[in-house]
Design an enzyme around this catalytic site. Structure first.
Site, PDB file in Angstrom:
ATOM      1  N   TYR A   1       3.363   2.763  14.087  1.00  0.00           N
ATOM      2  CA  TYR A   1       3.747   3.752  13.088  1.00  0.00           C
ATOM      3  C   TYR A   1       3.105   5.107  13.365  1.00  0.00           C
ATOM      4  O   TYR A   1       1.943   5.205  13.765  1.00  0.00           O
ATOM      5  CB  TYR A   1       3.444   3.272  11.669  1.00  0.00           C
ATOM      6  CG  TYR A   1       2.043   2.764  11.396  1.00  0.00           C
ATOM      7  CD1 TYR A   1       1.091   3.573  10.802  1.00  0.00           C
ATOM      8  CD2 TYR A   1       1.702   1.449  11.713  1.00  0.00           C
ATOM      9  CE1 TYR A   1      -0.183   3.095  10.528  1.00  0.00           C
ATOM     10  CE2 TYR A   1       0.436   0.963  11.442  1.00  0.00           C
ATOM     11  CZ  TYR A   1      -0.510   1.788  10.851  1.00  0.00           C
ATOM     12  OH  TYR A   1      -1.782   1.319  10.587  1.00  0.00           O
TER      13      TYR A   1
ATOM     14  N   HIS B   1       0.832  -1.193   0.000  1.00  0.00           N
ATOM     15  CA  HIS B   1       0.000   0.000   0.000  1.00  0.00           C
ATOM     16  C   HIS B   1       0.872   1.251   0.000  1.00  0.00           C
ATOM     17  O   HIS B   1       1.763   1.384   0.839  1.00  0.00           O
ATOM     18  CB  HIS B   1      -0.897   0.051   1.245  1.00  0.00           C
ATOM     19  CG  HIS B   1      -1.673  -1.205   1.479  1.00  0.00           C
ATOM     20  ND1 HIS B   1      -2.059  -1.610   2.735  1.00  0.00           N
ATOM     21  CD2 HIS B   1      -2.138  -2.145   0.617  1.00  0.00           C
ATOM     22  CE1 HIS B   1      -2.736  -2.745   2.658  1.00  0.00           C
ATOM     23  NE2 HIS B   1      -2.788  -3.097   1.375  1.00  0.00           N
TER      24      HIS B   1
END
Length: 472
Positions: A133, A70
């Site tokens: 993240y 992605h």
């Protein structure tokens, strides 16, 4: 267990902007501690100051869980909290590195910065793996993503565990092969003041690529109450503000004063707030009028602001507002000449009509053509020059306005002695309306921008080329 320590270090990957970091880890018999993200130290090593706004954690209980590939319209800082992963990153941005691949194992002592448009994918190598993240935008249903099939034969990711033996979502299996991927376009660039002389020069310099937008005040009013929501600002990388109120004499009237401050200060402050909030680079064009012209020699960028009139005061206020934006360039210029009505065109017309003008000879500076400003702005952006104020004018020896007028007369084949030099006070003595005070010295020091590798074009040579083009 003895004590151990690992220093912070950065490693390039071959994909522009994708950087692998060894994290500082310190441990002993009790366990370990690491600095997972430390802005000051990491930006010193080249990490972009990307301004994260969200922290996410992904937990995977089984070995072989595979996700991706992605590419998202934001930057990510990815690290592992527990466990270990194999990561594969593919550049899915427009450009020469489209399709480039980098792979690495990531454990708690490593992290990677993934720039916008680089596809990321992960395969867990240990049970109970969690990776975390940071991202610099909030998820949005209107955001534009780019995807690549995990099994694409062209990039040929060397998955440690074959894909037919791991857990993958049906959606990830259905993503296109590289040949069918539409590359992610660059983040948007917005040019304000597009209808003006500088705006037209910027269009000629930056072109009409789909990610370049040009706006007039009718398209985007900086004084509007809804400016903060007028665009999806996180889609923009750069705003170039070439819009300004420049009627220096009219600015000395009550209505002009209001309009000058609205365009040059209040609106610019609102734009600066948008840029700071959304991590946008803001380029703002300023003026020599922020100085009073009393300095002997060329003005450096850090000279004290001492504007004489309303126009200069409003521009100085705008400069200060822009300086609050982390990623900013204040491009200070003088004696601007562009396409349309300007001093040079006026002198050409007077020469051809047999009019002998009186022109001020006690104001010194250098002509700056709009094409030169546009070229300099592009240079600063492409070379990622340090943020701050940069003087940008034509190069060469300073001249007076009377000298410029004589050069125009001579180039047109007329006697330059027809131009009579007068003082500024003499010139405006018979003015019927308000006049703004002008700096006598408008010479700007070009050392700083030259240190970035930019070579200013000689003002006299540029004037000659401009006149030759006019006679085409």
């Amino acid at each position: 267990m003895t004590e151990f320590s690992k220093p912070l270090a950065a490693r390039e990957t071959g994909i522009p902007g994708l950087v692998l970091f060894d994290l500082p880890v310190h441990g002993d018999s009790r366990g370990w501690f690491k600095e997972n993200w430390q802005r000051e130290k990491m930006t010193a090593l080249g990490l972009p100051d990307f301004g994260p706004v969200q922290n996410n954690v992904s937990f995977n209980d089984a070995i072989g869980t595979t996700r991706g590939i992605h590419a998202e319209p934001w930057d990510k800082w990815v690290s592992v909290a527990t466990g270990r992963i194999f990561g594969a990153w593919v550049d899915l941005r427009e450009g020469p590195t489209f399709g480039a691949v980098f792979t690495a194992e990531i454990d708690p002592s490593t992290a990677i910065f993934v720039p916008r448009g680089v596809g990321n994918s992960y395969q867990t190598l240990e049970p109970d793996t969690a990776y975390t993240y940071l991202v610099n935008d909030h998820w949005s249903p209107t955001a534009s993503y780019t995807f690549l099939n995990l099994a694409d034969e062209t990039v040929a990711v060397p998955w440690p565990i074959p894909l037919d033996r791991v857990e993958i979502s049906a959606k990830d299996l259905a993503h296109p092969r590289l040949a069918d991927v539409t590359p992610m376009a660059p983040a948007k660039v917005l040019v304000l003041g597009a209808a003006g002389q500088l705006g037209r020069a910027l269009r000629a310099e930056f072109g009409d690529a789909p990610h370049i937008e040009y706006a007039t005040r009718a398209d985007l009013d900086l004084t509007a109450a809804d400016l903060a929501t007028a665009r999806r600002w996180r889609d923009y990388d750069t705003i170039v503000n070439a819009a300004a109120y420049t009627a220096v004499d009219l600015a000395e009237t009550p209505d002009g004063r209001q309009d000058a401050w609205a365009a040059n200060a209040t609106g610019v402050a609102a734009l600066a707030a948008v840029a700071a909030e959304n991590g946008i680079t803001l380029v703002h064009v300023s003026s020599d009028y922020v100085f009073d012209g009393s300095l002997r020699g060329a003005y450096p960028e850090d000279a004290a602001l001492r504007p004489l009139g309303v126009y200069g005061q409003s521009k100085a206020a705008g400069d200060l507002a822009v300086s609050t934006v982390p990623r900013h360039y204040v491009v200070r210029t003088s004696w601007v000449i562009g396409d349309g009505k300007n001093f040079v065109r006026t002198m050409q017309s007077l020469a051809e009509r047999g009019v002998d003008p009186r022109v001020v000879d006690d104001q010194m500076g250098r002509l700056t053509f709009t094409e030169e400003i546009a070229r300099g702005i592009r240079h600063l952006l492409e070379h990622r020059a340090p943020a701050g104020v940069y003087n940008l004018t034509g190069g060469g020896d300073p001249t007076s306005w009377a000298d410029v007028a004589r050069a125009v007369f001579a180039a047109a084949g007329h006697d330059p002695s027809r131009v009579t030099g007068v003082s500024t006070d003499e010139y405006f003595a018979s003015a019927s309306g308000p006049t703004a005070p002008r700096p006598r010295n408008s010479v700007l020091d070009l050392t700083k921008i030259e240190a970035t590798g930019f070579v200013p074009a000689d003002a006299a040579a540029s004037l000659q080329s401009y006149l030759e083009a006019a006679h085409g």
